[in-house]
Design a protein around this motif. Structure first.
Motif: not given
Length: 252
Positions: A26-33
């Protein structure tokens, strides 16, 4: 835009007499803001992802980074808001709000009072949690999370225990307060409509072992109003997500 959270190829199995393979590559990201929502079948591993990010245990494989630093198995790097508000009944509302600050050693009761006023809770600072409604208690818990120093917030179905009208009111309230702070948020819900209303992006998870089936960019401008739930695009996306969840659950 820089990522606050970066997860790469996360794998995890709960061992025991009957091992359960929960996460698979599983791969994911959350950007700033950014406000990102995880949406998937019950038991697909959403809360396990939160527990791994929070460092409650280490993944079998893969990496978790917050602001570019590896946090595999490390605690204290996130702000967490669970479904239950977890307010301490023997502490006043103000003392509940500054609890995390006390742990970090940097208490700012002036800021806490200002946020309580923004939350519509001015005058309740010296009251105890038992005098508050469910929605008011969740507001206190969210302000407590906002006042923690961590730049990433994990919200685990914080409105799940509320009645429908209170839930809708809390969605609007949280988005209004979040707009003032713009903390990076990873959010769990079982509601497709809530995910579309709240999020910048939605990550559709398969049944376990969970992986990301689809990433959806939510096309609606902010600030939002519940009128968008009547929009044709909103309802088309709602139908498409429902179909993806059905397929992902069946194939799992």
């Amino acid at each position: 835009m820089a990522n606050k959270l970066e997860i790469q190829r996360l794998t995890h199995t709960f061992s025991g007499q009957n091992p359960v393979h929960v996460l698979n590559d599983l791969s994911l990201n959350v950007a700033e803001g950014e406000f990102v929502t995880l949406l998937g079948p019950s038991g697909s591993g959403k809360s396990t992802i939160f527990n791994l990010i929070g460092g409650l245990f280490e993944p079998d494989g893969g990496s978790i980074s917050i602001e570019g630093q590896s946090v595999n198995g490390k605690r204290g790097h996130i702000s967490y808001l669970p479904q239950q508000d977890s307010l301490l009944p023997w502490r006043t509302i103000l003392d509940n709000v500054v609890l995390v600050q006390e742990i970090t050693g940097k208490v700012d009761k002036t800021a806490a009072r200002e946020w309580l006023e923004r939350a519509g809770l001015s005058g309740y600072e010296s009251s105890y949690p038992d005098v508050l409604s469910g929605g008011m208690r969740q507001r206190v818990a969210f302000i407590r999370s906002l006042l923690s120093p961590q730049a990433l917030m994990l919200l685990d179905e914080p409105f799940g225990a509320l009645d429908e009208l209170t839930r809708l009111d809390m969605q609007d309230w949280l988005l209004k307060i979040w707009e003032m702070d713009r903390r990076s948020v990873l959010f769990i819900t079982h509601s497709i409509e809530e995910a579309l209303y709240m999020s910048d992006r939605i990550l559709i998870l398969s049944d376990k072992p969970a992986c990301v089936l689809k990433e959806i960019e939510v096309p609606f401008a902010r600030p939002r109003h519940h009128d968008i739930t009547l929009d044709a695009t909103f309802n088309q996306l709602k139908h498409e997500i429902y179909q993806m969840l059905k397929v992902g659950n069946r194939d799992g």
